[in-house]
Design an enzyme around this catalytic site. Structure first.
Site, PDB file in Angstrom:
ATOM      1  N   TRP A  37       0.853  -1.198   0.000  1.00 12.95           N
ATOM      2  CA  TRP A  37       0.000   0.000   0.000  1.00 12.95           C
ATOM      3  C   TRP A  37       0.884   1.242   0.000  1.00 12.95           C
ATOM      4  CZ3 TRP A  37      -2.835  -4.209   0.705  1.00 12.95           C
ATOM      5  CH2 TRP A  37      -4.206  -4.152   0.465  1.00 12.95           C
ATOM      6  N   ASN A  38       0.432   2.268  -0.693  1.00 11.48           N
ATOM      7  CA  ASN A  38       1.215   3.471  -0.935  1.00 11.48           C
ATOM      8  C   ASN A  38       1.674   4.202   0.335  1.00 11.48           C
ATOM      9  OD1 ASN A  38       1.771   6.236  -1.514  1.00 11.48           O
ATOM     10  ND2 ASN A  38       0.707   6.104  -3.466  1.00 11.48           N
ATOM     11  N   ASP A  40       1.193   3.498   3.429  1.00 12.80           N
ATOM     12  CA  ASP A  40       1.741   2.580   4.434  1.00 12.80           C
ATOM     13  C   ASP A  40       3.239   2.406   4.211  1.00 12.80           C
ATOM     14  OD1 ASP A  40      -1.143   1.793   3.917  1.00 12.80           O
ATOM     15  OD2 ASP A  40      -0.768   0.534   5.666  1.00 12.80           O
ATOM     16  N   ASP A 167     -10.589   5.835   4.786  1.00 13.11           N
ATOM     17  CA  ASP A 167     -11.559   5.254   3.854  1.00 13.11           C
ATOM     18  C   ASP A 167     -13.033   5.432   4.191  1.00 13.11           C
ATOM     19  OD1 ASP A 167      -9.020   4.329   3.279  1.00 13.11           O
ATOM     20  OD2 ASP A 167      -9.688   2.339   2.698  1.00 13.11           O
ATOM     21  N   GLU A 397      -4.135  -2.259  14.066  1.00 14.54           N
ATOM     22  CA  GLU A 397      -4.365  -1.358  12.934  1.00 14.54           C
ATOM     23  C   GLU A 397      -4.924  -0.029  13.448  1.00 14.54           C
ATOM     24  OE1 GLU A 397      -7.199  -2.860  10.101  1.00 14.54           O
ATOM     25  OE2 GLU A 397      -6.765  -1.282   8.642  1.00 14.54           O
TER      26      GLU A 397
HETATM   27  C1  GLC Z   1      -7.076   0.791   5.003  1.00 13.53           C
HETATM   28  C2  GLC Z   1      -6.805   2.224   5.438  1.00 13.53           C
HETATM   29  C3  GLC Z   1      -5.764   2.825   4.533  1.00 13.53           C
HETATM   30  C4  GLC Z   1      -4.529   1.949   4.523  1.00 13.53           C
HETATM   31  C5  GLC Z   1      -4.862   0.486   4.197  1.00 13.53           C
HETATM   32  C6  GLC Z   1      -3.701  -0.449   4.406  1.00 13.53           C
HETATM   33  O1  GLC Z   1      -7.625   0.724   3.730  1.00 13.53           O
HETATM   34  O2  GLC Z   1      -7.974   2.986   5.450  1.00 13.53           O
HETATM   35  O3  GLC Z   1      -5.443   4.127   4.957  1.00 13.53           O
HETATM   36  O4  GLC Z   1      -3.608   2.430   3.621  1.00 13.53           O
HETATM   37  O5  GLC Z   1      -5.902   0.043   5.026  1.00 13.53           O
HETATM   38  O6  GLC Z   1      -3.223  -0.367   5.722  1.00 13.53           O
END
Ligand code: GLC
Length: 427
Positions: A37-38, A40, A167, A397
């Protein structure tokens, strides 16, 4: 925290980082998020550098290897097949050599690059890496203003809630009502197989998330057309603040690296964005709000996105103090960390994804911002609140800010990365 506790916390954080390391990139957590993920990855690089600086640079290099030709850096890179996640590459169908999603995420990249560079032990490596990545980071920032601000207002819109990184925030509810759900292809969610559905979005939200995806896919992911074609266009103060901060960091980094033209262009973008930014301020709430670009109205939803502008030092002293006051008021209503939404709002939910829970990474960006605004005491409290959460519930998380319970995925990479940061800084 004592020195011993700090050393133990660091070792635990390092173990999570190693566990989720896939060689050239990290995954956020096993099961729930099995790809790169970007934002992250970028924030994770800040933690990885305490283990291995070259590996930290590699994390952002890998992400940028999958930048689109138009400059966009996608929000997910699907390096491997894994049907434990939905929507996977077969749904996005973006046609990239290594499949990626078709939307983006908060651009913390240049902020991270500047820190990796300025605070490096290996100066030579840092200079080489930063130099090699600078133009790519700039291309992404230019892409934002070209494709997500086509009318040249100075502020960019997100066209899908997932772009915000927050999100399922209450911020999107009103604008999402405009998104239809007809024609959404049948699907089976995977998130609720990993996590209790009370901590995840409702089905009605998911349908709309997918409708938008299908709409963009139908337009061949042509970013020149998506902004206009999207019924969801929101100017998020948090997202824009991150872009502005990263762009000013890019300017400084470019100057240091002897790239005055890149620096000048970045400064120009920053000046323009700063001038436009204050239209998002709300006296009623004493913080910033999102702007619905379709109705041209501010959205009455006091979330953490409206506190994040301190990260870019926006607003001047009075507004920054007002934001610090908001943080204090929110903290009085909870026991742990800064919530993701005003706990006094009737829509606040302490356990549901982005509608109340505390996220360590956002707390860290807020703390960084408060320091930047000369509000070091307030920053120290936010940092201490983050450490208290970890001590209470480990590397989750996100967390219930009232009970301190860890929620969502466990052994979470960017949470661990932030802990590595916090304990190294306190050392
Ligand atoms: C969820 C979060 C997002 C994050 C992803 C991976 O989709 O809302 O911000 O990048 O998880 O952790």
């Amino acid at each position: 925290m004592s020195r011993l506790d700090r050393a133990a916390a660091f070792e635990r954080a390092a173990a999570v980082l190693r566990e989720n390391d896939r060689g050239a990139y990290t995954i956020p957590t096993k099961g729930l998020y099995p790809f790169q993920w970007n934002w992250d990855s970028c924030l994770t690089a800040l933690g990885l550098r305490h283990l291995d600086e070259a590996r930290a640079w590699q994390e952002v290099e890998t992400l940028l290897d999958h930048q689109w030709p138009d400059g966009m850096v996608p929000h997910i890179v699907f390096h491997v097949d894994d049907d434990g996640y939905f929507p996977g590459p077969g749904v996005w169908r973006t046609g990239r050599p290594v499949p990626t999603s078709g939307i983006t995420q908060p651009p913390v990249l240049a902020y991270v690059m500047k820190r990796l560079h300025d605070e490096a032990g290996d100066r030579e490596l840092a200079r080489r890496k930063a130099q090699a990545l600078l133009a790519k980071a700039e291309a992404w920032h230019r892409w934002f203003y070209a494709c997500r601000d086509p009318k040249d207002t100075g502020l960019v819109a997100i066209i899908h809630p997932w772009e915000s990184g927050r999100d399922n925030s209450i911020d999107w509810d009103e604008a999402m009502m405009r998104v239809p759900t007809d024609g959404v292809e049948p699907y089976e969610r995977r998130d609720t197989k990993h996590v209790d559905s009370a901590q995840r979005p409702h089905k009605a939200d998911y349908d709309r998330f997918l409708w938008l995806l299908q709409r963009f896919r139908g337009l061949g992911w042509d970013n020149a057309r998506l902004h206009e074609a999207s019924p969801f266009k929101v100017v998020d103060p948090g997202f824009n603040a991150i872009l502005i901060r990263s762009d000013s960091d890019l300017a400084e980094l470019a100057e240091t690296l002897g790239e005055p033209e890149i620096a000048a262009r970045a400064r120009e973008r920053v000046a323009k964005a700063r001038a436009a930014f204050e239209t998002l301020w709300s006296d009623t709430f004493g913080q910033y709000l999102c702007l619905d670009r379709v109705s041209n109205q501010l959205i009455d939803s006091p979330s953490i996105g409206g506190l994040l502008p301190v990260f870019a030092g926006l607003g001047g002293e009075a507004r920054q103090r007002s934001i610090a006051g908001r943080i204090e008021a929110w903290r009085k209503r909870t026991r742990f960390g800064v919530a993701s939404h005003d706990p006094a709002d009737r829509r606040f939910e302490s356990k549901r994804y982005w509608r109340g829970p505390a996220w360590i990474i956002v707390n860290m960006l807020i703390a960084d911002g408060l320091r930047r605004c000369n509000l070091a005491d307030a920053a120290a409290k936010v940092e201490a609140g983050s450490l208290a959460l970890i001590e209470e519930s480990g590397f989750a998380e996100y967390y219930d800010p009232i009970s301190g319970e860890g929620l969502g995925g466990g052994h979470f990479t960017w949470t661990a990365a932030m802990v590595a940061e916090l304990v190294k800084r306190a050392a």
